[in-house]
Each structure stands twice: as C-alpha cells, then as structure tokens.
Design a protein around this motif. Structure first.
Motif, PDB file in Angstrom:
ATOM      1  N   LEU A 281      11.604  -2.031   5.570  1.00  0.00           N
ATOM      2  CA  LEU A 281      10.688  -3.028   5.006  1.00  0.00           C
ATOM      3  C   LEU A 281       9.949  -3.771   6.117  1.00  0.00           C
ATOM      4  CD1 LEU A 281      12.640  -4.550   1.982  1.00  0.00           C
ATOM      5  CD2 LEU A 281      10.966  -2.693   2.021  1.00  0.00           C
ATOM      6  N   GLN A 282      10.670  -4.109   7.178  1.00  0.00           N
ATOM      7  CA  GLN A 282      10.028  -4.828   8.281  1.00  0.00           C
ATOM      8  C   GLN A 282       8.845  -4.022   8.831  1.00  0.00           C
ATOM      9  OE1 GLN A 282      12.418  -5.557  11.846  1.00  0.00           O
ATOM     10  NE2 GLN A 282      11.730  -7.697  11.790  1.00  0.00           N
ATOM     11  N   GLY A 283       9.076  -2.720   9.000  1.00  0.00           N
ATOM     12  CA  GLY A 283       8.024  -1.838   9.513  1.00  0.00           C
ATOM     13  C   GLY A 283       6.815  -1.807   8.590  1.00  0.00           C
ATOM     14  N   ALA A 284       7.088  -1.611   7.317  1.00  0.00           N
ATOM     15  CA  ALA A 284       5.984  -1.486   6.357  1.00  0.00           C
ATOM     16  C   ALA A 284       5.206  -2.791   6.245  1.00  0.00           C
ATOM     17  CB  ALA A 284       6.531  -1.080   4.985  1.00  0.00           C
ATOM     18  N   LEU A 285       5.930  -3.912   6.278  1.00  0.00           N
ATOM     19  CA  LEU A 285       5.264  -5.199   6.085  1.00  0.00           C
ATOM     20  C   LEU A 285       4.442  -5.586   7.317  1.00  0.00           C
ATOM     21  CD1 LEU A 285       8.133  -7.126   4.264  1.00  0.00           C
ATOM     22  CD2 LEU A 285       5.977  -6.332   3.262  1.00  0.00           C
ATOM     23  N   ARG A 286       4.918  -5.175   8.475  1.00  0.00           N
ATOM     24  CA  ARG A 286       4.192  -5.516   9.705  1.00  0.00           C
ATOM     25  C   ARG A 286       2.766  -4.969   9.633  1.00  0.00           C
ATOM     26  NH1 ARG A 286       7.303  -3.188  13.766  1.00  0.00           N
ATOM     27  NH2 ARG A 286       8.739  -4.960  13.595  1.00  0.00           N
ATOM     28  N   HIS A 287       2.639  -3.747   9.084  1.00  0.00           N
ATOM     29  CA  HIS A 287       1.306  -3.128   9.017  1.00  0.00           C
ATOM     30  C   HIS A 287       0.565  -3.479   7.728  1.00  0.00           C
ATOM     31  CE1 HIS A 287       3.616  -0.576  11.853  1.00  0.00           C
ATOM     32  NE2 HIS A 287       2.495  -0.725  12.558  1.00  0.00           N
ATOM     33  N   LYS A 288       1.207  -4.251   6.848  1.00  0.00           N
ATOM     34  CA  LYS A 288       0.598  -4.625   5.564  1.00  0.00           C
ATOM     35  C   LYS A 288      -0.052  -3.413   4.897  1.00  0.00           C
ATOM     36  CE  LYS A 288      -0.357  -9.410   7.015  1.00  0.00           C
ATOM     37  NZ  LYS A 288       0.899  -9.963   6.491  1.00  0.00           N
ATOM     38  N   ASP A 289       0.673  -2.316   4.897  1.00  0.00           N
ATOM     39  CA  ASP A 289       0.108  -1.065   4.395  1.00  0.00           C
ATOM     40  C   ASP A 289       0.896  -0.596   3.166  1.00  0.00           C
ATOM     41  OD1 ASP A 289      -1.630   1.342   4.784  1.00  0.00           O
ATOM     42  OD2 ASP A 289       0.349   2.289   4.897  1.00  0.00           O
ATOM     43  N   TRP A 290       0.191  -0.509   2.023  1.00  0.00           N
ATOM     44  CA  TRP A 290       0.844  -0.176   0.749  1.00  0.00           C
ATOM     45  C   TRP A 290       1.509   1.198   0.797  1.00  0.00           C
ATOM     46  CZ3 TRP A 290       2.836  -2.249  -3.364  1.00  0.00           C
ATOM     47  CH2 TRP A 290       3.087  -1.473  -4.502  1.00  0.00           C
ATOM     48  N   ASP A 291       0.814   2.183   1.375  1.00  0.00           N
ATOM     49  CA  ASP A 291       1.371   3.533   1.409  1.00  0.00           C
ATOM     50  C   ASP A 291       2.659   3.573   2.225  1.00  0.00           C
ATOM     51  OD1 ASP A 291      -0.635   4.473  -0.172  1.00  0.00           O
ATOM     52  OD2 ASP A 291      -1.894   5.094   1.520  1.00  0.00           O
ATOM     53  N   GLN A 292       2.685   2.759   3.277  1.00  0.00           N
ATOM     54  CA  GLN A 292       3.895   2.708   4.100  1.00  0.00           C
ATOM     55  C   GLN A 292       5.049   2.055   3.315  1.00  0.00           C
ATOM     56  OE1 GLN A 292       2.504   1.491   7.969  1.00  0.00           O
ATOM     57  NE2 GLN A 292       4.590   1.666   8.826  1.00  0.00           N
ATOM     58  N   LEU A 293       4.680   1.070   2.502  1.00  0.00           N
ATOM     59  CA  LEU A 293       5.702   0.407   1.681  1.00  0.00           C
ATOM     60  C   LEU A 293       6.258   1.386   0.638  1.00  0.00           C
ATOM     61  CD1 LEU A 293       7.018  -2.443   1.325  1.00  0.00           C
ATOM     62  CD2 LEU A 293       5.399  -2.831  -0.533  1.00  0.00           C
ATOM     63  N   VAL A 294       5.373   2.172   0.051  1.00  0.00           N
ATOM     64  CA  VAL A 294       5.809   3.181  -0.920  1.00  0.00           C
ATOM     65  C   VAL A 294       6.801   4.126  -0.249  1.00  0.00           C
ATOM     66  CG1 VAL A 294       5.075   5.172  -2.310  1.00  0.00           C
ATOM     67  CG2 VAL A 294       3.656   3.083  -2.252  1.00  0.00           C
ATOM     68  N   GLU A 295       6.429   4.545   0.927  1.00  0.00           N
ATOM     69  CA  GLU A 295       7.264   5.491   1.675  1.00  0.00           C
ATOM     70  C   GLU A 295       8.617   4.844   2.006  1.00  0.00           C
ATOM     71  OE1 GLU A 295       8.977   7.654   4.752  1.00  0.00           O
ATOM     72  OE2 GLU A 295       7.850   5.848   5.371  1.00  0.00           O
ATOM     73  N   ALA A 296       8.572   3.580   2.428  1.00  0.00           N
ATOM     74  CA  ALA A 296       9.801   2.845   2.752  1.00  0.00           C
ATOM     75  C   ALA A 296      10.709   2.733   1.527  1.00  0.00           C
ATOM     76  CB  ALA A 296       9.451   1.450   3.284  1.00  0.00           C
ATOM     77  N   TYR A 297      10.110   2.381   0.387  1.00  0.00           N
ATOM     78  CA  TYR A 297      10.900   2.197  -0.833  1.00  0.00           C
ATOM     79  C   TYR A 297      11.602   3.480  -1.252  1.00  0.00           C
ATOM     80  CZ  TYR A 297      10.815  -2.531  -2.612  1.00  0.00           C
ATOM     81  OH  TYR A 297      11.096  -3.850  -2.802  1.00  0.00           O
ATOM     82  N   HIS A 298      10.995   4.613  -0.933  1.00  0.00           N
ATOM     83  CA  HIS A 298      11.655   5.852  -1.318  1.00  0.00           C
ATOM     84  C   HIS A 298      12.820   6.203  -0.393  1.00  0.00           C
ATOM     85  CE1 HIS A 298       8.224   6.383  -4.065  1.00  0.00           C
ATOM     86  NE2 HIS A 298       9.156   6.974  -4.788  1.00  0.00           N
ATOM     87  N   ARG A 299      12.909   5.481   0.752  1.00  0.00           N
ATOM     88  CA  ARG A 299      14.017   5.745   1.668  1.00  0.00           C
ATOM     89  C   ARG A 299      15.192   4.788   1.485  1.00  0.00           C
ATOM     90  NH1 ARG A 299      12.398   4.873   7.224  1.00  0.00           N
ATOM     91  NH2 ARG A 299      10.390   4.174   6.360  1.00  0.00           N
ATOM     92  N   ILE A 300      14.916   3.571   1.034  1.00  0.00           N
ATOM     93  CA  ILE A 300      15.968   2.544   1.043  1.00  0.00           C
ATOM     94  C   ILE A 300      16.923   2.702  -0.144  1.00  0.00           C
ATOM     95  CG2 ILE A 300      14.508   0.936   2.301  1.00  0.00           C
ATOM     96  CD1 ILE A 300      13.871  -0.507  -0.201  1.00  0.00           C
ATOM     97  N   PRO A 301      18.159   2.251   0.033  1.00  0.00           N
ATOM     98  CA  PRO A 301      19.150   2.438  -1.028  1.00  0.00           C
ATOM     99  C   PRO A 301      18.897   1.500  -2.221  1.00  0.00           C
ATOM    100  CG  PRO A 301      20.100   1.162   0.753  1.00  0.00           C
ATOM    101  CD  PRO A 301      18.739   1.603   1.230  1.00  0.00           C
TER     102      PRO A 301
END
Lengths: 354, 354
Positions: free
Chosen positions: A223-243
């Motif tokens: 989440l920290q990574g995705a939020l740093r870039h304020k990038d929705w696609d990165q957040l989507v990708e992050a959410y699919h990895r986290i438990p």
C-alpha cells in the motif's frame, strides 16, 4: 480537536438482510427502519465529535458515487475507494496512510458504517474518553456490556480496571473471542468479564502503521508503494497481492497495551431480519410492522412492506419483507438461512435478484 | 340450433379471493391461474354449443364496459345491465323476457360466468343432452358427481333414473340441499344419491316466465312493466322493489318435473384461495406456485406473485398472494377468513383496498 479523525468502514455486505440489501445496495446505503440510510445516520451521529472534513469513508468503488450523493457534507476527496474488498486491515491501513500524511500526530477512530447506536449521549462521552486514553495507550477498543447471550457477535475478555470517568470504565484487554455458540455465550454473560466487540476502536495513525509494518508487512509495503505514486492501477495491483484479513485477527490480537472501554451506548449490528425484529417496537401481539397493515390472529411477526397493505391471518413468528421485485417470507428462526437463498440464486445464474 | 340461448350470470362477487378480486374487479373479470379472464374462458367454452349472438350476459352496470371490451365477439346489446344486484332470480328473469320477445320457442341455459369446467368434451355432450331433455321437461339441472365431501357447494338429491345417453344419466330431482357441514357432506358422498349443484340449468323461456309469475309474481310484474317501456329509470325503480332471492330458492325448489343430469364435466367453483390451491398443479413439496420462486423447506403452500420473485424458508401450508397494492399472507385453513379482513377494512373506512 484538530488531530482527531473518524474512519468509517463502508465496504459492503449485509447479505442476510436480502432482499432489502442487494449487491448494488448494501446495508449501509439502506435506511431499513430509520429516517436516513445507515451511513448517513452514522455520519450525523459522529458529527457531534468529528468535523465533516476529518471524516474519511473507505468503500468499494461501485458505492462511491452513491455515498457522495448521500453525504454532501463530506468532502469528495475524503471518500477513499478500494479496488476490491480485502477486509478491514487493508481498508483501515488506506485511511491511516492518508491521515499520517496530513497530520503525523493524527488519532483516528474506526466505525462500521452500518451499525446502530441509540444512546448518543453515552456514545459521545465514550468517544471523548477514548480519545484521551489513546494519547497514553496504543489502542482503545470500545466494548459493549452484553444484554443477552448473542451468538452473532465477537466478544472481548477484559482484565483489571485501569481508569473510570462518568461511570464509564476502561479495562486492560485479555483476549479477543470469536462468535460463540449459545452455551458459551451464556457463560460469557454470566461471567461478567466479557463485552461485545463493536468494531469501534481508536489508534494513533503512526502507531497503527508501525503495527501494520510489524504484523502485516506485505500489506504495509504494497500500500505504501502504491500510495506514494498516487496511481490507481498500482493500487489495484497491490490489492490483488495483499492478504484478506481483519484488523482484529491481523493486528489487534497481536499488539500489547490494548485498552477496552465498556460502555452501554445502545449499540447493535443488525445482522439479519430477526435482529431487526428485536430492535423494532412491538405491538400488543408482538408484531413489528413497517407499513399499512390489517391482521387477524397474527403474533410475533416482522412485516416490512412500506409500499403496500399487508393483510395476515393466523401467522406465528414469520418474517415478511416486500420489495419492488422480491418478496421474502420465512420463519423468524430461519433468518440466517437467507444466505442459502442467495446461494441458490447464484447457482441458477440469477444475478438480477442478488 | 337457432332457438337455444346461453345466459351468463356475471353479477360480481368472489370476495374471498381478495386481493386478486376487488370491488371494481370481480372474480369473473380475473384470469386467476388461466390464460384469460374467467368470463372469457366461459364464453369461449360455450361457443362450441351457442352462437355468440345467442349469448346474453347479465351483469352490473359498473362491469359492463370491461365485459364489452373483454368480449368483442358478443354483440354489445347482449350485455344486459342490472341497476343493482338482486340475486339470480331477477337476473335470469331479465334475460328470459328478452329471449321470449325474440323467440317464443326459445330455450336457454344458465351459466355462472366465473366457474371452471375442465372436461369440455363431456360438457358439450351434456349440454346437447340437456337441450333435448328440456323439450319434454320443464327444467333440466346439471349436477356434478361429488369427488370429495365439499362443504362449499349446495347439493341436489336425485331420484330414479329417467334417461341415459353416452353414459350420461338423467334423474328425477328429489330435493335441493343447502351447503352442508362436513359430517353431512361425508354422508352425501357415501350415499351416492347426491350431486353438487353447479348452478347450470336449462329452461324454456316461456315456461320460466310462467313459473316466475306463479312463484315470484312481484318480480314478474315489476320487470315486465319496466321492460315494456324500455326505460332505465323504471327498471331502477322496479329493482328497488323486487325481492333479493336466488333462482334455486325462489323458483326451482317450487316447480315440479325437474330433471337432473349427473355429469363429470370437471366443474369447480373456485370459492377461495384454498379451493384454487386444490385445483392447481402441485410440485413435489405440494406447493402450487404461480410466478418465479426460490424455496427452502417449504411445503403445501400456494404462492401467487406473478410479477416478482418469491423466496420462502421453512413455511407450511401458507397462502401468499401478492398484488400491486396488497399482500395477503395466511394459513391455508383460514382461507374463509378473508371476508373478515374485508370487514375490518370496511370498518376503518379503507375503500381504496376493497
């Protein structure tokens, strides 16, 4: 208090209140028996303690537009969307990152959007007490003294009293307890050392993120990574990895110095139609009725059909819920089985009525 | 046969099938579980025996427009309006005067508009037989061999056989019997000398008017006078003077030479929701369902909600009827008590839902 935030969890759900709740219309967006949708009731109640611009709502993208329209007082940027549901740990983490960015000293309280709180005075005093305690303790959990052996809630076992104000007591937390069977629930009620876990609690945001990093490091990093870039696609990708893990199980159970306030704030989580029946006013025949009604020899029934006349003869302990395109009729003791009806509809590929 | 007429009695009623039937929408104008409204089913069935222009429909003025629209094959002048309901003797008398004027040799058969007849072949042969018998006997009544100890119908006690054709027997009439209690009904079924009174019978029109003049002279005089002047106001005035009496009680019981045909024409008068349930097809759980449905552990229920999905859990022997503005839920054994609901609504002054 400029450093105190409310985080409202509005992810969805409430399937056992089908057909009032639907996939596109979860419990928090429904008024049920109240004036306003539950989330609007929640926001209105919290405004006695929190400014609107310090309320953050974490929800699924598909509900964001409705919530924005329902809650014009909340700044739209305070409605935080999740790409998919990943349980409460991730949802709260999203809000905690945002708060920390805005205010390193920020404290936040978490509230489910769809719960009922009837004693607002006690509730407001409880929150004030909780915020103070949160300045000296890592987590303050709000527990509810049980009124009956409820099997639909989780419990918290409490230890010694540590502080008291205005007859509201704070205790050390001993253990979180899963939803019990009815035997155990009776035991908890008698023991007097157990409170209902309301899902409301207070953290300092920076402390929460430290605990997240320690106990759910994958979630923290992603989440920290995705939020740093304020990038929705990165957040989507992050959410699919986290438990997919709850904050209780993933973090709260694992940290020390948890304080539990026991306060009778008139709290209920309306889990199913039988729970709503319990909450509603009953007439002389123990019926709870919403809408015009004409009844003969009818007892213990929940009759919800606000838009039409319901006529009943000779009924005992039934639930009748009428919506525009679905009519549910069942015995009250089978309220949990609404989930099975939804499974049957899924099996049939009937998405229209889900 | 140019001298044979059908008189269809469509005065109204069916209050125990509320909320499907309403004051403005009586049973005969409803399809219930059929393709068309019951009156259209009746007219279609009778057209195998009677020309459309020899069918007369006697009804209340308030239903005339709907009937005219539902039955474009019937000449509008064949829809005879009554100013108020005065039971079957007056309704049939109105039709008999009309027929006699048109054809002094005219024979007519009377049919309730809202009954169900399922064995159309037997029905058509029965009518042909009845018309022949009516040339030599004053009245031919059509009785139905009972299949169960029904308490909702009147019975006819039959005497010796007088004629037989194609396995359809005609008997002398012994006595009309009012709707029995269940004990008596069982006795009638065992005795084998009783048939259900279907309300269908055949008269020569001139003979009927003679009997009317003898047994209900007031009705005869009042109607004859009003009809001679073809004046609606005079008919209204006449109707307010004549007695409210059924043709069975006022005339049939009092004349001699009544013949009864006993024929299993698959006849039913759907008196209430329990009767409709009996008539409908049942699934493996003995449910009779009209409309989309998803059920768990549900048995012996009538579920009528053609326009929405009905979901049920744990129900036994209930009736559920959903209409646009009323929902009825009751136990099947209380089907008769729908009348009490209507009384409650009347007491409240709720005319909207009647």
């Amino acid at each position: 208090m400029t450093d105190v935030y409310a985080v409202i969890i509005a992810g969805g759900g409430g399937t056992r209140l089908w057909p009032a709740t639907r996939e596109h219309l979860p419990k928090q967006l429904q008024p049920l028996i109240f004036e306003q949708p539950l989330i609007a009731e929640t926001v209105g109640r919290l405004n006695a303690t929190y400014d609107f611009d310090r309320m953050l709502i974490v929800t699924a993208q598909k509900y964001a537009k409705s919530i924005e329209q329902m809650l014009p007082s909340i700044p739209p940027e305070n409605i935080i969307c999740e790409p998919v549901g990943r349980n409460t740990a991730a949802a709260i983490a999203l809000a905690a990152f945002r708060i920390c960015e805005e205010n390193e000293q920020g404290i936040f309280s978490v509230f489910p959007a769809d719960h009922v709180v009837q004693n607002t005075d006690v509730f407001n005093r409880t929150l004030a007490f909780a915020h103070e305690l949160a300045r000296h303790h890592r987590v303050v959990d709000i527990g509810i003294p049980p009124s009956h052996p409820e099997t639909g809630y989780g419990y918290i076992e409490i230890g010694e009293e540590i502080e008291r104000r205005n007859n509201i007591c704070a205790y050390r937390m001993r253990a979180f307890v899963e939803k019990p069977d009815v035997e155990s629930a009776r035991g908890y009620l008698e023991a007097g050392r157990y409170v209902w876990n309301s899902g409301m609690f207070v953290w300092r945001a920076s402390e929460f993120l430290l605990a997240l990093a320690e106990h759910l490091p994958e979630t923290h990093t992603a989440l920290q990574g995705a939020l740093r870039h304020k990038d929705w696609d990165q957040l989507v990708e992050a959410y699919h990895r986290i438990p997919d893990v709850s904050v209780d199980y993933g973090i709260m159970e694992k940290v020390s110095d948890v304080v539990v306030i026991s306060a009778d704030v008139g709290w209920r989580d309306i889990g199913d139609w039988a729970a709503l029946y319990d909450l509603m006013e009953h007439d002389e025949q123990n019926n709870a009725v919403d809408g015009p009604n004409v009844s003969l020899d009818t007892e213990g029934c929940l009759l919800m059909a606000p838009r039409k006349l319901v006529a009943t003869i000779g009924l005992r302990n039934l639930v009748v819920v009428d919506t525009e395109d679905v009519l549910l009729v069942m015995t009250r003791d089978r309220a949990q089985d609404v989930k099975k009806i939804l499974e049957l509809l899924k099996e049939r590929g009937d998405s229209e009525h889900l």
